[in-house]
Design a protein around this motif. Structure first.
Motif, PDB file in Angstrom:
ATOM      1  N   UNK A 107       0.837  -1.146   0.186  1.00  0.00           N
ATOM      2  CA  UNK A 107       0.110   0.008   0.289  1.00  0.00           C
ATOM      3  C   UNK A 107       0.273   1.637   0.137  1.00  0.00           C
ATOM      4  N   UNK A 108       0.221   2.097   0.067  1.00  0.00           N
ATOM      5  CA  UNK A 108       0.993   3.272  -0.487  1.00  0.00           C
ATOM      6  C   UNK A 108       1.358   4.241   1.342  1.00  0.00           C
ATOM      7  N   UNK A 109       2.101   5.422   1.194  1.00  0.00           N
ATOM      8  CA  UNK A 109       2.621   5.689   2.357  1.00  0.00           C
ATOM      9  C   UNK A 109       1.412   6.375   2.974  1.00  0.00           C
ATOM     10  N   UNK A 110       0.844   7.454   2.074  1.00  0.00           N
ATOM     11  CA  UNK A 110      -0.407   8.441   2.760  1.00  0.00           C
ATOM     12  C   UNK A 110      -1.358   7.187   3.691  1.00  0.00           C
ATOM     13  N   UNK A 111      -0.879   6.176   2.422  1.00  0.00           N
ATOM     14  CA  UNK A 111      -2.905   5.416   3.125  1.00  0.00           C
ATOM     15  C   UNK A 111      -2.247   4.481   4.615  1.00  0.00           C
ATOM     16  N   UNK A 112      -1.045   4.308   4.951  1.00  0.00           N
ATOM     17  CA  UNK A 112      -0.642   2.891   5.270  1.00  0.00           C
ATOM     18  C   UNK A 112      -1.501   3.358   6.589  1.00  0.00           C
ATOM     19  N   UNK A 113      -1.130   2.154   7.295  1.00  0.00           N
ATOM     20  CA  UNK A 113      -1.383   2.029   8.674  1.00  0.00           C
ATOM     21  C   UNK A 113      -0.537   2.249   9.980  1.00  0.00           C
ATOM     22  N   UNK A 114      -0.900   3.290  10.675  1.00  0.00           N
ATOM     23  CA  UNK A 114      -0.583   3.161  11.915  1.00  0.00           C
ATOM     24  C   UNK A 114      -0.749   4.183  13.509  1.00  0.00           C
ATOM     25  N   UNK A 115       0.403   3.658  13.852  1.00  0.00           N
ATOM     26  CA  UNK A 115      -0.688   4.770  15.130  1.00  0.00           C
ATOM     27  C   UNK A 115      -1.691   5.910  15.517  1.00  0.00           C
TER      28      UNK A 115
END
Length: 436
Positions: free
Chosen positions: A414-422
């Motif tokens: 997936x693209x960096x701008x929609x990745x799952x993070x905190x």
């Protein structure tokens, strides 16, 4: 024993054409060649304990004359206690319906008929003159050493006992021994290429050398020897260079061009494909020029500097009819059930970071993505190369987009701008499948 019978016996023994107890189907048209073949088989029937069936095909081309030829063969078989079978076809009309030439269609129907008996051997009356005509015909159209090998004495269970006898020898022997035969009136029609070669070209060579057909046999034998030698070298090359479904280019480059081409032919044959000279050269050019070359339909040769392989391109996924299943869940639920979700869904990202609506399509020129965690932006072509995705599979991989651009490559990243993070609150999971 006459010279011609000595030649026939020599061919039978050299190529082990007949074995004790063989069931032999003989293709007999009634001409001098096939009648000598039949008489020979009858003469050695007891010696080899043979069971003989005569197979005759009436092609429906010469009208009453053709029917009389079949009756001639039938009567001979009845008089001599030989099993006789016959079929009639309309070669001209049927070949048109099949989209084939008359000669090609007739040959195919003959061999289909011969094979239908499930005999141990199929005996045909091809002779040295036929062989010479065949090679001259191929030379006139363009051929290789393999084409100069002519008609094989044995091919599978097909045997040709008269292969070393000329047409003149056969006719002279039949007349001497009162072996009756019929004459096909179309043999003199030079509109047929083979008849033109037989009646116009070969006689010119015989003016230069009366023994032309006999000495031409030496050329054919030499071609057969050379072909065997070259094939042995090509097999060694193939065995050394073939690894994991491809030919290793650095190893191929150690071999001469002719050997490499034969290794390529063997590679392509694994896919039940044959190459003409043009396509062979096209594939050979990939050895030192990376890229792809279309061989036939969806079959391509592909080179990446290191490996030359054959790729079968699948039809691109019909993105207009794919079913896109979506599920939106909380980050906590996703983390608690991530193993289960990863089995059911091949793409997931932060739902709240998506801009606009989600669409799915194949890759397009200019597509780029910033793979999550990579701190870089890549074209999809470079990414696919990096991931070692076979070129034949690339157009079938769904590209997932929102209104801003590419957000993911289905099944890969997936693209960096929609990745799952905190900061993620909601996760969207996507499963894509064909409608059927």
């Amino acid at each position: 024993m006459s010279e011609i019978i000595t030649k026939i016996n020599g061919a039978v023994q050299k190529y082990n054409m007949l074995n004790d107890g063989d069931y032999v189907v003989a293709g007999v048209s009634g001409g001098a060649d096939s009648m000598l073949l039949l008489n020979y088989l009858i003469s050695v029937k007891d010696e080899y304990n043979l069971k003989i069936t005569v197979a005759n095909v009436e092609h429906g081309i010469r009208g009453e004359e053709s029917l009389k030829d079949t009756e001639f063969v039938k009567k001979f078989c009845l008089d001599n206690g030989v099993d006789f079978k016959s079929i009639s076809i309309n070669a001209i009309e049927e070949s048109k319906q099949a989209g084939m030439g008359v000669e090609e269609y007739s040959r195919e129907k003959r061999y289909d008929f011969f094979k239908s008996f499930n005999a141990d051997k199929i005996a045909t009356a091809h002779n040295l003159s036929d062989n010479v005509e065949t090679v001259l015909f191929r030379l006139s159209r363009g051929t290789s050493i393999k084409g100069c090998c002519g008609i094989p004495a044995v091919r599978g269970n097909i045997i040709r006992p008269l292969i070393n006898c000329t047409g003149d020898e056969i006719r002279d022997y039949c007349k001497e021994k009162s072996i009756h035969f019929v004459v096909d009136s179309t043999n003199s029609d030079t509109a047929y290429t083979r008849n033109y070669i037989r009646n116009e070209i070969v006689p010119k060579f015989k003016e230069l050398n009366p023994s032309f057909e006999t000495v031409f046999q030496r050329f054919i034998d030499s071609a057969i020897d050379d072909e065997e030698c070259l094939n042995n070298e090509a097999n060694k090359c193939f065995d050394e260079c073939f690894k994991k479904g491809a030919l290793l280019i650095d190893r191929l480059n150690k071999y001469p061009k002719g050997t490499v081409k034969r290794a390529i032919i063997k590679l392509v044959s694994l896919y039940d494909v044959t190459l003409d000279d043009c396509h062979l050269n096209g594939v050979y050019n990939l050895v030192n020029n990376p890229g792809r070359y279309q061989i036939k339909g969806n079959i391509f040769a592909v080179s990446d500097k290191k490996r030359l392989r054959i790729a079968v391109f699948q039809e691109s996924l019909d993105f207009g009819s794919v079913i896109v299943n979506k599920k939106i869940t909380s980050r906590a639920d996703f983390l608690n059930n991530c193993e289960l979700y990863r089995k059911e869904f091949d793409f997931y990202c932060d739902y709240d970071k998506i801009i606009g609506s989600i669409t799915v399509r194949p890759r397009e020129s200019g597509d780029e993505i910033s793979p999550a965690g990579r701190d870089c932006t890549k074209s999809l072509k470079k990414l696919y190369n990096e991931l070692k995705i076979p070129v034949e599979d690339r157009d079938g991989i769904p590209v997932i987009l929102d209104d801003k651009g590419v957000i993911g490559i289905y099944g890969y990243c997936c693209d960096e701008r929609v990745k799952i993070d905190n900061t993620t609150n909601n996760v969207i999971l996507i499963n894509i499948r064909a409608e059927d």
